[in-house]
Design a protein around this motif. Structure first.
Motif, mmCIF file in Angstrom:
data_model
loop_
_atom_site.group_PDB
_atom_site.id
_atom_site.type_symbol
_atom_site.label_atom_id
_atom_site.label_comp_id
_atom_site.label_asym_id
_atom_site.label_seq_id
_atom_site.Cartn_x
_atom_site.Cartn_y
_atom_site.Cartn_z
ATOM 1 N N ALA A 51 0.906 -1.385 0.004
ATOM 2 C CA ALA A 51 0.010 0.171 0.036
ATOM 3 C C ALA A 51 0.911 1.289 0.149
ATOM 4 N N PRO A 52 0.424 2.365 -0.674
ATOM 5 C CA PRO A 52 1.180 3.442 -0.731
ATOM 6 C C PRO A 52 1.127 4.031 0.849
ATOM 7 N N GLU A 53 2.334 4.770 1.195
ATOM 8 C CA GLU A 53 2.310 5.373 2.398
ATOM 9 C C GLU A 53 1.198 6.135 2.720
ATOM 10 N N THR A 54 0.620 7.043 2.119
ATOM 11 C CA THR A 54 -0.447 7.790 2.232
ATOM 12 C C THR A 54 -1.311 7.008 2.898
ATOM 13 N N PHE A 55 -1.465 5.786 2.435
ATOM 14 C CA PHE A 55 -2.707 4.816 2.872
ATOM 15 C C PHE A 55 -2.344 3.950 4.265
ATOM 16 N N LYS A 56 -1.069 3.665 3.849
ATOM 17 C CA LYS A 56 -0.357 2.671 4.833
ATOM 18 C C LYS A 56 -0.349 3.154 6.227
ATOM 19 N N SER A 57 0.158 4.794 6.214
ATOM 20 C CA SER A 57 0.084 5.339 7.530
ATOM 21 C C SER A 57 -1.028 5.530 8.246
ATOM 22 N N ARG A 58 -2.226 5.310 7.671
ATOM 23 C CA ARG A 58 -3.477 5.633 8.260
ATOM 24 C C ARG A 58 -4.110 4.101 8.605
ATOM 25 N N SER A 59 -3.477 3.104 8.183
ATOM 26 C CA SER A 59 -3.609 1.772 8.398
ATOM 27 C C SER A 59 -4.941 1.449 7.448
ATOM 28 N N ILE A 60 -5.280 1.859 6.433
ATOM 29 C CA ILE A 60 -6.492 1.639 5.536
ATOM 30 C C ILE A 60 -6.300 0.378 4.818
ATOM 31 N N GLU A 61 -7.371 -0.255 5.114
ATOM 32 C CA GLU A 61 -7.571 -1.717 4.364
ATOM 33 C C GLU A 61 -8.790 -1.846 3.564
ATOM 34 N N PHE A 62 -8.592 -1.895 2.223
ATOM 35 C CA PHE A 62 -9.783 -1.917 1.431
ATOM 36 C C PHE A 62 -10.302 -3.461 1.378
ATOM 37 N N LYS A 63 -11.450 -3.808 1.637
ATOM 38 C CA LYS A 63 -12.129 -4.992 1.600
ATOM 39 C C LYS A 63 -12.930 -5.598 0.470
ATOM 40 N N GLN A 64 -13.774 -4.735 -0.055
ATOM 41 C CA GLN A 64 -14.367 -4.956 -0.991
ATOM 42 C C GLN A 64 -15.031 -3.980 -1.885
ATOM 43 N N LEU A 65 -15.481 -4.482 -3.106
ATOM 44 C CA LEU A 65 -16.304 -3.709 -3.909
ATOM 45 C C LEU A 65 -17.446 -4.246 -4.580
ATOM 46 N N ALA A 66 -18.614 -3.348 -4.456
ATOM 47 C CA ALA A 66 -19.909 -4.069 -4.869
ATOM 48 C C ALA A 66 -20.579 -3.154 -5.689
#
Length: 174
Positions: A51-66
């Protein structure tokens, strides 16, 4: 043709969908689903990047798309920690713009098991801004994947070309 390609992408997910956790729902109904497989640099490959640092530093984890039946309304679900230690569950609703090949922000919601959503607002605002209008691309071969561009032409720590996409896999299982 693109509609057929994306419809095919999600076609086999309907049976699996009943076992998936769904926090949010599309008002039009959720017909198609795909789980997050990883991140890439703008080219479908079997190797994913972190994950890019801008997302990793916030611990964002995408789960799914509907998506709805007509592939006009989309929903992404993600999780991240809140400022008070709670797990924030984030849902972003997007409309498909066929002319520009983008998914455009309509609104987002955030919930926690503890009812402490206030501690989730800062990251929710970040995601709302970053995902306001994102390009999408289905894979050409077998229509197994759909990628959503979360960073475009911006220097980052994982992709030299400045592009980072979240890749969703319609057949991915944990």
């Amino acid at each position: 043709m693109k509609t057929l390609a994306i419809l095919t992408l999600f076609a086999s997910t309907t049976l699996m969908a009943q076992t998936w956790t769904e926090t949010f729902k599309l008002p039009e109904g959720m017909t198609h689903r795909a789980r997050t497989a990883g991140y890439d640099c703008g080219i479908f490959t079997s190797k994913y990047v972190s994950a890019p640092e801008t997302f990793k530093s916030r611990s964002i984890e995408f789960k799914q798309l509907a998506a709805d039946k007509d592939l006009n309304k989309f929903l992404f679900e993600a999780v991240y920690p809140g400022t008070e230690g709670q797990q924030c569950i984030y849902g972003i609703y997007l409309d498909r713009n066929r002319a520009t090949k983008t998914l455009d922000f309509t609104h987002s919601l955030v919930v926690t098991a503890e009812g402490m959503e206030e501690g989730c607002k800062e990251t929710q605002s970040f995601l709302d801004t970053e995902l306001a209008s994102v390009a999408y691309e289905p894979s050409k071969r077998g229509i197994r994947y759909i990628a959503v561009q979360i960073i475009k032409d911006t220097p980052n720590d994982v992709c030299e070309n400045g592009n980072v996409r979240v890749v969703f896999d319609r057949r991915y299982t944990e």
